[in-house]
Design an enzyme around this catalytic site. Sequence first.
Site, PDB file in Angstrom:
ATOM      1  N   ARG A   1     -14.672  47.767  50.187  1.00 48.04           N
ATOM      2  CA  ARG A   1     -13.905  46.735  50.868  1.00 48.04           C
ATOM      3  C   ARG A   1     -14.640  46.371  52.160  1.00 48.04           C
ATOM      4  O   ARG A   1     -15.396  47.181  52.704  1.00 48.04           O
ATOM      5  CB  ARG A   1     -12.508  47.264  51.201  1.00 48.04           C
ATOM      6  CG  ARG A   1     -11.597  46.250  51.862  1.00 48.04           C
ATOM      7  CD  ARG A   1     -10.338  46.893  52.426  1.00 48.04           C
ATOM      8  NE  ARG A   1      -9.527  45.891  53.106  1.00 48.04           N
ATOM      9  CZ  ARG A   1      -8.528  46.165  53.926  1.00 48.04           C
ATOM     10  NH1 ARG A   1      -8.206  47.432  54.176  1.00 48.04           N
ATOM     11  NH2 ARG A   1      -7.839  45.197  54.511  1.00 48.04           N
ATOM     12  N   HIS A   2     -14.424  45.165  52.651  1.00 48.77           N
ATOM     13  CA  HIS A   2     -15.013  44.771  53.934  1.00 48.77           C
ATOM     14  C   HIS A   2     -14.502  45.677  55.054  1.00 48.77           C
ATOM     15  O   HIS A   2     -13.471  46.349  54.930  1.00 48.77           O
ATOM     16  CB  HIS A   2     -14.676  43.318  54.251  1.00 48.77           C
ATOM     17  CG  HIS A   2     -13.193  43.059  54.327  1.00 48.77           C
ATOM     18  ND1 HIS A   2     -12.422  43.420  55.408  1.00 48.77           N
ATOM     19  CD2 HIS A   2     -12.337  42.489  53.432  1.00 48.77           C
ATOM     20  CE1 HIS A   2     -11.167  43.086  55.194  1.00 48.77           C
ATOM     21  NE2 HIS A   2     -11.083  42.528  54.002  1.00 48.77           N
ATOM     22  N   GLY A   3     -15.200  45.689  56.170  1.00 49.11           N
ATOM     23  CA  GLY A   3     -14.815  46.516  57.303  1.00 49.11           C
ATOM     24  C   GLY A   3     -13.697  45.890  58.124  1.00 49.11           C
ATOM     25  O   GLY A   3     -13.109  44.868  57.750  1.00 49.11           O
TER      26      GLY A   3
END
Length: 635
Positions: free
Chosen positions: A115-117
């Site tokens: 997942r994106h940060g």
Amino acid sequence: MMVKIKNIIILFCIFGLLSNVSSLSSSSSSSQSSDNNGNLSPIQDYDLEFLSKHLTTKTPYWILTKNGDSNSQGDGSSGNSNSNSNSNSNSNSNSDSSNEPPEQCKLISIDFIARHGSRMPVLNSIEKLKEMTTSILEYKEQVNQGFNWIFNYSVPYPSDIAGNLILQGQYEHYNISKRLLKKYPLFFEPMKYKPQSYSITSTAISRTGISASAFSYGLLQGTGSLGVDGFQPVFIETASLDQDILLRFFATCNQYVDQLKNGTLINKDEQTKWNQMVFPNISNEISERLGLSDIWLPTSNVISDIFEACAYEISINNISDHWCSLLSKQNILDWEYSQDLSNYWLKSYGHEINYQIATPLLNDILSGFDIYINNNNNGSSSSSSSSSSNNGDNSGSNGSSGSGSSTSTSSNDNGSTNNNDNKVEPTSILRFGHAETIIPFISLLGLYKDEQKLFANSSTEQIENRKFRTSVVSPYASNIAMFLFDCGSAADGFKILVQHNELPVLVPGCDEIYCDYQQFKSIFKQGIDNFKWNSYCNINDDDSGSSGGDSGNGNGNDSHSKKSSYFLAIFIPITFLVGGTIGGIFTYFSYEKIMQVKNRKKLTQYGNDEFISSPKSKSFSFKPTKFDSRSPLIQ
């Protein structure tokens, strides 16, 4: 003698004074240390570590270790708990001798999904936060003085960067890649970057693309030839938002989207029921803390916004003395379960469709591993038995580029087939998506699954000891990594290791953490074989359009598209010819008919003056009237 006694007394006084100063200094230091712990208010019966680990999908990335929250165990298979680390510094790898691969096994391929940060709030959230305080503004004189900051509060998140990745989010992925590099140096160090050996994909959203860049920078830092620091640029591939079935299946499966919007198949009521049970008490508590008992009660929407504001203040700025100061530990736990119920029923085990739509992603991973094994079948005596459940069909043809396309490209750019003497290099597949990518995929693997479903009326014991917690399952930068090992013998063959957030997990159905690859594939074979993207996801579509190779990998979609293209290529020219012919005939006869009518009128009006009689024939000829380009017959 008196002088000596006097001097001794003076020394004791000085010593006592110094002791008091030291005590005051120590007390001041202790107080300052307490203040540095986030300026927690008296009602905040928790510490920052607890708070930063219970923010559901707004939780900063965890470093998984054996020491931490006893209520945050994973699927029950690893037996490990978690502790939090939000440091931007590089952290040590969480290695354990019991989790090391068998000595004869060599890492040969990695598929990493993340997942994106940490990010800014999205635009819709920013708009809600702007409206949050409007209902309380008229009570400025009655509010407890400690909360006067509310009336000067303005949303600190600019709308023009809504949803963007923040610096902490970049560091989350940068540090993960550094730990991965430290854990497997023999795999990465000899492998110079080229697009054929590193397949990097993300959704067509900036925060996922920048997360991919930050991860790649950490992994390849100093290995390139660009600039004085040896920067290595990378190619990041994306698919259009409406066609990405690998990382955005939650948005491209029409059946799922329709059920979320209009259907009764997916249960949306459990979160509402839970909120109706617990939010009235939370509302009363917040009102009392503000000094507004019997004057003002926050609505359910305002309560949700306060929790969200608290979560963003912690995850972005590490601030705990504003909106979080209105919330007790139990308030936070109740809100966390509210969010878990929503994610459970809409994205996870609540219904099969929630996670079955992640099947193309799993199939693409296994297809990529199979292609690698088959192209390197000299490396292990068991490799000849390895084949994908769909003969290595590549789902990357529809949506984000898949591992199958990446590995085959490395040796098949000219279209030729591989031979056993030319091995494909080790391949790293790096994919970056969203919480809606990670949660269904983890559920498809059977991780963090409770024996009983979660409901609003579940027992206190079940709620407190549940395995499914989105704060654990999908914090920012959460990831699932699959490692393929060649163990070099017929007895061991190939093995697969699955890690969630850098911690090995035992996939249900496997005998051990380093699971036999064939055993792993057999666990999911039936689900992959039976899943057809077209018939499953396209509303009012049947299997006829997706027969053949549509085993959850998008090839049925591709095949259907090709058939449609062939049909249109033949149908359109034929339609044009037939239509043109009919139109020409119609125009000709219409023209003849009009001319006949006009001639009859002229004959009636002028007699035979317009006609010329032929002495050798009884027929008549006439001078045709010139066509007017403005005639209604010409459009």
